[in-house]
Design a protein around this motif. Sequence first.
Motif, PDB file in Angstrom:
ATOM      1  N   MET A  11      37.072  79.940  19.693  1.00 59.68           N
ATOM      2  CA  MET A  11      37.220  78.584  20.195  1.00 59.68           C
ATOM      3  C   MET A  11      37.898  78.566  21.560  1.00 59.68           C
ATOM      4  N   GLU A  12      38.903  79.428  21.750  1.00 60.02           N
ATOM      5  CA  GLU A  12      39.596  79.472  23.026  1.00 60.02           C
ATOM      6  C   GLU A  12      38.636  79.782  24.177  1.00 60.02           C
ATOM      7  N   ALA A  13      37.758  80.754  23.944  1.00 60.94           N
ATOM      8  CA  ALA A  13      36.790  81.114  24.983  1.00 60.94           C
ATOM      9  C   ALA A  13      35.851  79.944  25.270  1.00 60.94           C
ATOM     10  N   GLY A  14      35.416  79.252  24.212  1.00 61.64           N
ATOM     11  CA  GLY A  14      34.521  78.120  24.401  1.00 61.64           C
ATOM     12  C   GLY A  14      35.186  76.981  25.154  1.00 61.64           C
ATOM     13  N   LEU A  15      36.458  76.697  24.834  1.00 70.53           N
ATOM     14  CA  LEU A  15      37.167  75.622  25.518  1.00 70.53           C
ATOM     15  C   LEU A  15      37.423  75.968  26.973  1.00 70.53           C
ATOM     16  N   ARG A  16      37.735  77.226  27.253  1.00 71.50           N
ATOM     17  CA  ARG A  16      37.952  77.619  28.640  1.00 71.50           C
ATOM     18  C   ARG A  16      36.649  77.510  29.450  1.00 71.50           C
ATOM     19  N   THR A  17      35.528  77.919  28.837  1.00 76.61           N
ATOM     20  CA  THR A  17      34.236  77.767  29.510  1.00 76.61           C
ATOM     21  C   THR A  17      33.935  76.302  29.772  1.00 76.61           C
ATOM     22  N   LEU A  18      34.231  75.446  28.792  1.00 76.36           N
ATOM     23  CA  LEU A  18      34.026  74.006  28.964  1.00 76.36           C
ATOM     24  C   LEU A  18      34.868  73.488  30.123  1.00 76.36           C
ATOM     25  N   GLU A  19      36.135  73.890  30.187  1.00 76.36           N
ATOM     26  CA  GLU A  19      37.012  73.425  31.263  1.00 76.36           C
ATOM     27  C   GLU A  19      36.489  73.848  32.632  1.00 76.36           C
ATOM     28  N   LEU A  20      36.060  75.083  32.741  1.00 75.73           N
ATOM     29  CA  LEU A  20      35.542  75.575  34.016  1.00 75.73           C
ATOM     30  C   LEU A  20      34.282  74.823  34.427  1.00 75.73           C
ATOM     31  N   GLU A  21      33.407  74.551  33.447  1.00 79.93           N
ATOM     32  CA  GLU A  21      32.163  73.839  33.752  1.00 79.93           C
ATOM     33  C   GLU A  21      32.453  72.406  34.190  1.00 79.93           C
ATOM     34  N   VAL A  22      33.379  71.760  33.491  1.00 73.25           N
ATOM     35  CA  VAL A  22      33.738  70.385  33.850  1.00 73.25           C
ATOM     36  C   VAL A  22      34.342  70.341  35.247  1.00 73.25           C
ATOM     37  N   ARG A  23      35.272  71.257  35.533  1.00 73.32           N
ATOM     38  CA  ARG A  23      35.919  71.256  36.829  1.00 73.32           C
ATOM     39  C   ARG A  23      34.931  71.574  37.955  1.00 73.32           C
TER      40      ARG A  23
END
Length: 293
Positions: free
Chosen positions: A1-13
């Motif tokens: 989940m941590e990896a998925g959330l970090r990927t989401l944050e990078l994509e959003v930013r």
Amino acid sequence: MEAGLRTLELEVRRRLDGLLQGNHLGLVPGPGSEPGEARPYQPGDDVRRMDWAVTARTTTPHIRETVADRELETWVVADMSASLDFGTALCEKRDLVVCATAAVAHLTGGGGNRIGALVSNGEGTTRLPARGGLPHARGLVRRLAETPRAAEGVRGDFAGALEQLRRPPRRRGLAVAISDFLGPMDWERPLRALGGRHELIAIEIVDPRDVDLPDVGTVVLADPETGRQREVHASALLRKEFGAAANAHRQAVAAGLRRAGAAHLVLRTDSDWIADMVRFVVARKRRWSGGVA
């Protein structure tokens, strides 16, 4: 989940960065409340901001611009009931709730702004207090993603979560309601009350199967919030009637959101949700700057 959330944050930013920050009128918070400059009235402007003194002096209709507040308190009311534990395209609807919350946290972050959330899965409502800072925003999105799924047969209580945000009254800010808005429209009254005090955004989460029944022959339909099941044959007539009923419900939802004074954003599990978010934010920017969306 941590990896998925970090990927989401990078994509959003990567795709949303720069839409809100800068020396221009806020996009998501709205026009603010501090008096600013007067300018000529343009079609589509809010007549409640009409500056009658300048209008009388110039004999030309003018409105009074307002300056965006520099500290914004945002509250997200996230529906994570059993009807959101469903998806037939790129993701489940509950995943889009997490994504939309991450985007809101990014767009409203910085400058001393705070964000909090009320998360309801039907079995209970979790309150995440409004605080500022990137670590808090990350923790809020993580807590939302970790929300346990409700047991089968548990009805959601989105209206109750909205009511908890309304009482006791909070300082004026931004309220974001995220749900699929399926089922009874008992959310309309508390949402309208929120819209009377806060800038209001409603994000509707839609899956293709919410609005269209595929030609798959005999299929078992299940209501995750009641546990009821029914085996039906997806004939052409049934698919037509299903589509008409779904369309009528979505039109009723859209009308209810308009009555509540909410800006309406639709995110689908089968489309690029970030592109939809960008179009929504840009349209709001044009609206508040006096342009045509």
